[in-house]
Structures are given as C-alpha cells and as structure tokens.
Motif scaffolding. Structure first.
Motif, short mmCIF file in Angstrom:
data_model
loop_
_atom_site.label_atom_id
_atom_site.label_comp_id
_atom_site.label_asym_id
_atom_site.label_seq_id
_atom_site.Cartn_x
_atom_site.Cartn_y
_atom_site.Cartn_z
N PRO A 101 0.28 22.40 -6.60
CA PRO A 101 -0.67 21.95 -7.55
C PRO A 101 -0.98 22.79 -8.61
CG PRO A 101 -1.37 21.47 -5.27
CD PRO A 101 -0.37 22.46 -5.21
N ALA A 102 -0.59 22.20 -9.82
CA ALA A 102 -0.80 23.04 -11.14
C ALA A 102 -1.16 21.91 -12.10
CB ALA A 102 0.26 23.76 -11.38
N ARG A 103 -2.18 22.55 -13.36
CA ARG A 103 -2.53 21.52 -14.14
C ARG A 103 -1.63 21.77 -15.40
NH1 ARG A 103 -6.42 18.02 -15.20
NH2 ARG A 103 -7.69 18.33 -13.04
N GLY A 104 -1.29 21.08 -16.01
CA GLY A 104 -0.82 20.98 -17.44
C GLY A 104 -0.72 19.86 -18.14
N VAL A 105 -0.08 19.99 -19.32
CA VAL A 105 0.09 19.02 -20.17
C VAL A 105 0.91 17.89 -19.53
CG1 VAL A 105 0.90 18.01 -22.50
CG2 VAL A 105 -0.30 20.17 -22.24
N GLU A 106 0.39 16.65 -19.55
CA GLU A 106 1.00 15.61 -18.80
C GLU A 106 2.44 15.16 -19.27
OE1 GLU A 106 -0.06 11.29 -16.65
OE2 GLU A 106 -0.35 11.31 -18.98
N ASN A 107 3.37 15.22 -18.68
CA ASN A 107 4.69 15.21 -19.13
C ASN A 107 5.87 14.12 -18.37
OD1 ASN A 107 5.69 16.73 -17.03
ND2 ASN A 107 6.16 18.50 -17.92
N ALA A 108 6.99 13.96 -18.87
CA ALA A 108 7.89 13.13 -18.10
C ALA A 108 8.09 13.50 -16.67
CB ALA A 108 9.27 13.08 -18.89
N PHE A 109 8.07 14.90 -16.48
CA PHE A 109 8.40 15.23 -15.34
C PHE A 109 7.42 15.00 -14.17
CE2 PHE A 109 10.31 19.26 -12.85
CZ PHE A 109 10.51 18.78 -11.81
N MET A 110 6.01 15.11 -14.63
CA MET A 110 4.74 14.40 -13.80
C MET A 110 4.96 12.97 -13.51
SD MET A 110 1.86 16.79 -15.51
CE MET A 110 1.99 18.68 -15.36
N GLN A 111 5.52 12.26 -14.62
CA GLN A 111 5.44 10.83 -14.50
C GLN A 111 6.53 10.16 -13.70
OE1 GLN A 111 5.44 10.10 -19.00
NE2 GLN A 111 3.22 10.26 -19.17
N ARG A 112 7.70 10.89 -13.89
CA ARG A 112 8.86 10.37 -13.36
C ARG A 112 9.27 10.78 -11.65
NH1 ARG A 112 14.14 10.29 -17.02
NH2 ARG A 112 14.69 9.00 -15.50
N ALA A 113 8.79 12.24 -11.49
CA ALA A 113 9.27 12.49 -10.13
C ALA A 113 8.33 11.95 -9.09
CB ALA A 113 9.37 14.14 -10.45
N ASP A 114 8.57 11.93 -7.76
CA ASP A 114 7.89 11.46 -6.58
C ASP A 114 7.58 12.88 -6.10
OD1 ASP A 114 6.66 10.66 -4.34
OD2 ASP A 114 8.23 9.36 -3.66
N GLU A 115 6.33 13.20 -6.65
CA GLU A 115 6.08 14.50 -5.89
C GLU A 115 5.93 14.75 -4.49
OE1 GLU A 115 1.51 16.02 -6.52
OE2 GLU A 115 2.42 14.82 -8.37
N ALA A 116 5.57 13.55 -3.72
CA ALA A 116 5.58 13.67 -2.45
C ALA A 116 6.73 14.14 -1.86
CB ALA A 116 5.17 12.19 -2.00
N LEU A 117 7.85 13.95 -2.17
CA LEU A 117 9.13 14.58 -1.96
C LEU A 117 9.57 15.96 -2.30
CD1 LEU A 117 11.55 11.54 -2.69
CD2 LEU A 117 10.17 11.82 -0.54
N ALA A 118 8.65 16.55 -3.05
CA ALA A 118 8.70 18.16 -3.40
C ALA A 118 9.16 19.08 -2.50
CB ALA A 118 7.69 18.45 -4.28
N ALA A 119 10.17 19.88 -2.70
CA ALA A 119 10.51 20.80 -1.67
C ALA A 119 9.11 22.02 -1.91
CB ALA A 119 11.46 21.62 -2.31
N GLY A 120 9.14 22.77 -0.77
CA GLY A 120 8.10 23.73 -0.88
C GLY A 120 8.11 24.85 -1.99
N TYR A 121 6.96 25.57 -2.26
CA TYR A 121 6.81 26.49 -3.18
C TYR A 121 7.35 27.80 -2.69
CZ TYR A 121 4.66 29.52 -6.51
OH TYR A 121 4.35 30.71 -7.54
N PRO A 122 8.14 28.41 -3.83
CA PRO A 122 8.66 28.30 -4.73
C PRO A 122 10.01 27.56 -5.01
CG PRO A 122 9.04 30.41 -4.38
CD PRO A 122 8.39 29.88 -3.21
N TYR A 123 10.55 27.15 -3.82
CA TYR A 123 11.90 26.58 -3.95
C TYR A 123 12.03 25.62 -4.98
CZ TYR A 123 12.53 29.21 0.52
OH TYR A 123 12.91 30.10 1.28
N ALA A 124 10.77 24.49 -5.07
CA ALA A 124 10.66 23.56 -5.93
C ALA A 124 10.88 23.96 -7.46
CB ALA A 124 9.60 22.64 -5.60
#
Length: 356
Positions: free
Chosen positions: A275-298
């Motif tokens: 989890p990290a806070r940043g300016v909302e962008n297309a990545f945050m809006q379009r990606a299903d973060e529930a599927l994200a790989a582990g850090y820092p592989y993702a």
C-alpha cells in the motif's frame, strides 16, 4: 525551537525532509541540512555500491547531519504462479501501448534484513542518522549501527509498532499517519488499522519514552506547530519537498502536484505490491490490486508498464507519491522552503499564545 530532535542532532529546526525513494537526492538533502533541518536520502532501492556513492556525494555537499533510509520488509518468497496472474491481468493494458509485459518478475529491491553489504557501507560511512521503513532490522544490526554512533529512527503506523521500536533500542519513532504520501510503513500490510497522524502522534508521545516525529499531511509551519503541541519532537515532511528544484521529480509529477489532481490522492497496492499513497491515476483505477504480486515483484511489472506508457506520452501509470495535503505544496528552492517553514512555525506558535 528547541526539542529533543534538535538537541540530539544539533539542528536549528525540528524538521526532517522525508527520504522518499525516487525523489530525494543528495543535492536536496544537503540543501535541507545546510538550512538547519535534517536532510534525508533513501538507499533502499539501490545496491550497496550506489548507496555508498550517494552517501559520499551528500557528504561532499554538507558538513551537517543527514539521514539515510532503508527498507526492512520481510522478504517475499518467489511465487511464479501469483506473478503470472498479475502479469496476465495487466497484459491488455500493455497491449494498448503496443508493448508486452515481462514474462517473469524479479525481486528488484533487497530488504535490509538480508543486505549485509549495505550494513557494511553504513558502518564505514557512519551517517548521523539511519532510519527504517516497513519494520525493524535484527538486533545485531541495531547494535552495530548504534556502536558506530548512528542515531536510529523507525517508522511506526500504530502504537504497537512504536512500542516494538522502543523495545528494540530505536532512538526515535516517526508516527506515520494514513494521510502520508508514499509507502505505508506498516509492518504487516494485512493488518493496518489506518491511524491518522494527529491521534497516532499523541498516543505515541504520551506512551513512549523516546521522541516522536509526526509525519503525514504536514506541509507547512502551522502543521509542524500542531504536531509540536501534541508532544512531537518534530515533523517529517515528504510531499512538501517533492516540488523543490533539487528533487528528482520529473515534469509530469510536478505538474500533477501543481494542478487539481493533487486533491485526489489514494492508497493502492497496485503499483508496487504494498500500500502506498499517491496521486490517483489510471493504474490505480484500472488494475485489480487484489491480484497484485508480492512486493517488490509487483513493482518490477509496475515499472515496466510505466515505461511503456511513458514512451507513448502517457503518465497515468507513474508512481506520483503524495500525501493528502498535497495542494498546500510550494515549488520553492529547498532552502527557501525551510526558511518559510521556520517563519510559519513561529507565527503559528505566536498566534496560539495570543489565544491563551
């Protein structure tokens, strides 16, 4: 403005420039230290050789104390199956930019927990301050750094994390509220009660015997004065320094902070896997973060996607880390910003005294 932070380090001001990986530079840190606050760099995302180069470059620019930051995340075991799900979920977005994702992901950042080469660099270079994010190093590394004369600071996002830091021998804690830009310092991302900066600062200042530094949503002297009133020894500011000309932020990042998008920040694990806070962008809006790989592989995949999008002139997949108070930012040279913060602290304290 004497506090435990200024007394311990010989600073003029109770201000730390946050070591935001990707934007902090030796030039920025040196300017802040030369202005009487505590400048910081992060060597968490580079190897030991580059880390030493950055520390030595900083030493060449200032004789004042500075902070070197490291990540202490528990290493994520390789999980090719999970990585494949994440890669395939983003494949259509890559295709929209006429690109293909990498077929395997790598552990692009080594945790300080397993990086003895960086420990050797720190013991050689002996920075005045060493700080930790995502957790705490092993007891033997803490002992070695303290024996080298380094003052140790650790991020805490909960009272329990603050207690753990104090028990481990850490000298000061950063109370990182949920408002803060960049990666959450939470030890376990699956268990984050999301304390805000002000209540967390007050809870830690009341309970701990070591100094507390407030971080998250602090952008000006009024915010710093509020933290001091709650018992903090100082404040750590990250987003406030991103727009300084000495930072490494690119033009698109600076434009985002200067415009209406700065009013919408969001915490997401999509870009890096934590989890990290940043300016909302297309990545945050379009990606299903529930599927994200582990850090820092993702993050390996996230950087590849940003490169593909950037090549087409699209900055909607860039990590533009920023806190909730980003609209209060000022594009000032770092020395001028520190001077302005000092004036604002004094003015805020004077205003409060008149009310009493």
């Amino acid at each position: 403005m004497k506090t435990a932070l200024t007394d311990r380090l010989g600073l003029d001001l109770p201000i730390i420039q946050a070591p935001m990986a990707g934007t902090s530079t030796p030039e920025l840190a040196a300017t802040v230290s030369n202005a009487g606050a505590l400048g910081s760099i992060s060597i968490a995302s580079v190897d030991a050789v580059e880390g030493r180069r950055q520390i030595q470059a900083l030493k060449a620019l200032t004789t004042g104390p500075f902070n070197v930051n490291l990540f202490c995340h528990a290493p994520t075991p390789p999980d090719p199956a999970c990585d494949r799900v994440w890669i395939d979920s983003l494949r259509p977005i890559f295709a929209a930019f006429d690109a293909a994702p990498p077929e395997t992901l790598t552990e692009i950042y080594q945790s300080f927990l397993t990086d003895d080469a960086k420990l050797a660099v720190l013991l050689d270079e002996k920075p005045a301050v060493v700080s930790f994010h995502f957790g705490l190093p092993q007891a033997e590394k803490i002992a070695a750094l303290k024996s080298a004369g380094c003052l140790l600071i650790a991020s805490a996002t909960t009272p329990q994390e603050g207690r753990l830091a104090q028990a481990a021998g850490i000298d000061m804690v950063v109370a990182q509220g949920f408002e803060a830009g960049g990666h959450r310092g939470v030890f376990d991302p699956a268990d984050d009660p999301r304390f805000a900066t002000l209540p967390l600062t007050r809870l830690l200042a009341r309970e701990l015997d070591i100094p507390v530094i407030a971080a998250g949503g602090v952008m000006d002297g009024a915010g710093i004065a509020a933290a001091l009133a709650l018992g903090a020894a100082g404040a750590q500011l990250g987003t406030a320094f991103v727009s300084c000309p000495e930072s490494a932020a690119n033009a698109a990042y600076r434009a985002a902070l200067a415009g209406p998008r700065a009013e919408r920040t969001r915490v997401s694990a999509a870009i890096s896997g934590r989890p990290a806070r940043g300016v909302e962008n297309a990545f945050m809006q379009r990606a299903d973060e529930a599927l994200a790989a582990g850090y820092p592989y993702a993050y390996d995949l996230g950087k590849a996607l940003n490169a593909a999008a950037s090549a087409q002139g699209d900055d909607g997949y860039a990590p533009q880390w920023a806190g909730q108070a980003a609209p209060l930012g000022r594009a000032l040279p770092a020395a001028e910003l520190v001077e302005a913060l000092a004036r604002e602290i004094r003015a805020a304290i004077a205003d409060l005294q008149q009310l009493l």
